[in-house]
Design a protein around this motif. Structure first.
Motif, mmCIF file in Angstrom:
data_model
loop_
_atom_site.group_PDB
_atom_site.id
_atom_site.type_symbol
_atom_site.label_atom_id
_atom_site.label_comp_id
_atom_site.label_asym_id
_atom_site.label_seq_id
_atom_site.Cartn_x
_atom_site.Cartn_y
_atom_site.Cartn_z
ATOM 1 N N ARG A 84 -17.169 96.844 -55.048
ATOM 2 C CA ARG A 84 -17.233 96.699 -56.503
ATOM 3 C C ARG A 84 -17.265 95.215 -56.873
ATOM 4 O O ARG A 84 -17.088 94.340 -56.009
ATOM 5 C CB ARG A 84 -16.045 97.389 -57.147
ATOM 6 C CG ARG A 84 -15.989 98.891 -56.871
ATOM 7 C CD ARG A 84 -14.996 99.546 -57.805
ATOM 8 N NE ARG A 84 -14.734 100.928 -57.451
ATOM 9 C CZ ARG A 84 -14.642 101.916 -58.332
ATOM 10 N NH1 ARG A 84 -14.796 101.663 -59.617
ATOM 11 N NH2 ARG A 84 -14.378 103.153 -57.938
ATOM 12 N N PRO A 85 -17.486 94.912 -58.158
ATOM 13 C CA PRO A 85 -17.578 93.505 -58.585
ATOM 14 C C PRO A 85 -16.393 92.644 -58.170
ATOM 15 O O PRO A 85 -16.579 91.485 -57.779
ATOM 16 C CB PRO A 85 -17.685 93.624 -60.111
ATOM 17 C CG PRO A 85 -18.395 94.920 -60.319
ATOM 18 C CD PRO A 85 -17.864 95.828 -59.254
ATOM 19 N N LEU A 86 -15.169 93.169 -58.245
ATOM 20 C CA LEU A 86 -14.004 92.368 -57.888
ATOM 21 C C LEU A 86 -14.014 91.934 -56.428
ATOM 22 O O LEU A 86 -13.358 90.948 -56.064
ATOM 23 C CB LEU A 86 -12.715 93.149 -58.183
ATOM 24 C CG LEU A 86 -12.141 93.023 -59.590
ATOM 25 C CD1 LEU A 86 -10.911 93.904 -59.741
ATOM 26 C CD2 LEU A 86 -11.801 91.576 -59.928
ATOM 27 N N ALA A 87 -14.726 92.668 -55.588
ATOM 28 C CA ALA A 87 -14.774 92.337 -54.170
ATOM 29 C C ALA A 87 -15.827 91.284 -53.853
ATOM 30 O O ALA A 87 -15.765 90.650 -52.784
ATOM 31 C CB ALA A 87 -15.044 93.586 -53.344
ATOM 32 N N ALA A 105 -17.949 101.784 -55.020
ATOM 33 C CA ALA A 105 -18.651 101.496 -56.271
ATOM 34 C C ALA A 105 -19.667 102.578 -56.651
ATOM 35 O O ALA A 105 -19.714 103.018 -57.799
ATOM 36 C CB ALA A 105 -19.361 100.143 -56.169
ATOM 37 N N PHE A 106 -20.469 102.984 -55.674
ATOM 38 C CA PHE A 106 -21.603 103.873 -55.985
ATOM 39 C C PHE A 106 -21.316 105.305 -55.533
ATOM 40 O O PHE A 106 -20.899 105.537 -54.396
ATOM 41 C CB PHE A 106 -22.857 103.359 -55.271
ATOM 42 C CG PHE A 106 -24.098 104.134 -55.597
ATOM 43 C CD1 PHE A 106 -24.857 103.811 -56.716
ATOM 44 C CD2 PHE A 106 -24.504 105.197 -54.803
ATOM 45 C CE1 PHE A 106 -26.006 104.519 -57.014
ATOM 46 C CE2 PHE A 106 -25.644 105.912 -55.102
ATOM 47 C CZ PHE A 106 -26.391 105.573 -56.215
ATOM 48 N N PRO A 107 -21.577 106.285 -56.437
ATOM 49 C CA PRO A 107 -21.952 106.172 -57.847
ATOM 50 C C PRO A 107 -20.714 106.190 -58.739
ATOM 51 O O PRO A 107 -19.599 106.433 -58.262
ATOM 52 C CB PRO A 107 -22.799 107.433 -58.062
ATOM 53 C CG PRO A 107 -22.145 108.442 -57.148
ATOM 54 C CD PRO A 107 -21.653 107.673 -55.943
ATOM 55 N N SER A 108 -20.895 105.979 -60.026
ATOM 56 C CA SER A 108 -19.781 106.002 -60.965
ATOM 57 C C SER A 108 -19.347 107.433 -61.262
ATOM 58 O O SER A 108 -20.140 108.241 -61.760
ATOM 59 C CB SER A 108 -20.182 105.307 -62.275
ATOM 60 O OG SER A 108 -19.233 105.571 -63.287
ATOM 61 N N VAL A 151 -15.747 97.283 -63.501
ATOM 62 C CA VAL A 151 -15.461 98.016 -62.254
ATOM 63 C C VAL A 151 -16.694 98.650 -61.612
ATOM 64 O O VAL A 151 -16.586 99.221 -60.520
ATOM 65 C CB VAL A 151 -14.392 99.105 -62.494
ATOM 66 C CG1 VAL A 151 -13.072 98.480 -62.876
ATOM 67 C CG2 VAL A 151 -14.844 100.111 -63.545
ATOM 68 N N HIS A 152 -17.853 98.565 -62.261
ATOM 69 C CA HIS A 152 -19.057 99.169 -61.696
ATOM 70 C C HIS A 152 -20.279 98.306 -61.978
ATOM 71 O O HIS A 152 -20.353 97.617 -62.995
ATOM 72 C CB HIS A 152 -19.296 100.570 -62.274
ATOM 73 C CG HIS A 152 -18.549 101.656 -61.572
ATOM 74 N ND1 HIS A 152 -18.795 102.002 -60.263
ATOM 75 C CD2 HIS A 152 -17.559 102.488 -62.000
ATOM 76 C CE1 HIS A 152 -17.986 102.994 -59.910
ATOM 77 N NE2 HIS A 152 -17.220 103.295 -60.943
#
Length: 247
Positions: A84-87, A105-108, A151-152
């Protein structure tokens, strides 16, 4: 699917995420937090409860769609552990709120839940064009909120939207084919489980956004009272063998 292909081949997933995330808070952070709450699985299930008596076909279609959407999301998340973005990004490079998710992350799942629930009504209703468009717009905003809270990625949303829509389509086909009624013990059991889920929304903080609790409790109370009334009005029947034995 066209958007998914365009973002993939242009390699603009991260760029689009930052543009949306940093520029989408004109209406305030609380709005997006409350929208993301509506895509939670427990909330989506509680929202099915009020239609147990009035529209049993859509009640079962929604529950079938929930099972299919959950399987779709979890299987892909475990097969493709996308960060995810934070990573991948510095925490001060974008806006983030809520639990610090870093994997899967995938999928939401929120996008899948929103489109599964909205799809039941958008595809299942005839007429009511304005209402169907509003539900579709709400599902898009709920999905978009996952980018806004950080988060996504955009591709995660599109993957969830597609899975949720397909789950709704399958749910409608299967419920129409089998013609299940909610006046059975299965209907009663399902209704009671959803009542427990709605009641849990009154105190559960599993979503991780303290600011959404007023709306979450409001949804829980409405679904609990409305769904409870629908259950009381539903003429549940005992299985034929047991009824014959009692007679």
């Amino acid at each position: 699917m066209l958007l998914f292909a365009a973002i993939t081949f242009s390699d603009s997933n991260q760029e689009l995420f930052l543009a949306l995330n940093l520029g989408g808070h004109v209406f305030g952070d609380r709005v997006w937090a409350n929208l993301t709450m509506l895509g939670d699985g427990a909330v989506a299930l509680a929202l099915v409860l009020p239609c147990i008596k009035r529209t049993p076909d859509r009640f079962w279609a929604a529950l079938i769609a929930a099972v299919i959407a959950t399987a779709y999301v979890q299987l892909i998340k475990h097969a493709l552990p996308i960060p995810r973005p934070l990573a991948l990004l510095e925490s001060d490079a974008f806006f983030h709120s809520g639990p610090p998710h870093r994997t899967g992350a995938f999928p939401s799942g929120h996008a899948a839940a929103a489109f599964a629930l909205a799809g039941i009504w958008v595809m299942g209703l005839r007429g009511y064009v304005v209402l169907r468009l509003m539900l579709l717009l709400l599902a898009v905003l709920v999905s978009l909120s996952r980018v806004m809270v950080g988060v996504h990625w955009p591709l995660d949303l599109l993957g969830g939207m597609l899975g949720g829509w397909l789950a709704a389509w399958c749910g409608l086909i299967l419920s129409s084919r089998f013609g299940w009624t909610t006046c059975s013990l299965w209907g009663l059991a399902s209704g009671l489980v959803l009542l427990v889920i709605a009641a849990a929304l009154l105190f559960s903080q599993h979503i991780g956004f303290p600011e959404v609790m007023p709306l979450q409790r409001g949804v829980g109370i409405v679904c609990l009272l409305w769904g409870g009334w629908e259950l009381l009005q539903t003429p549940f029947q005992l299985p034929m063998r047991r009824r014959a034995r009692e007679e």
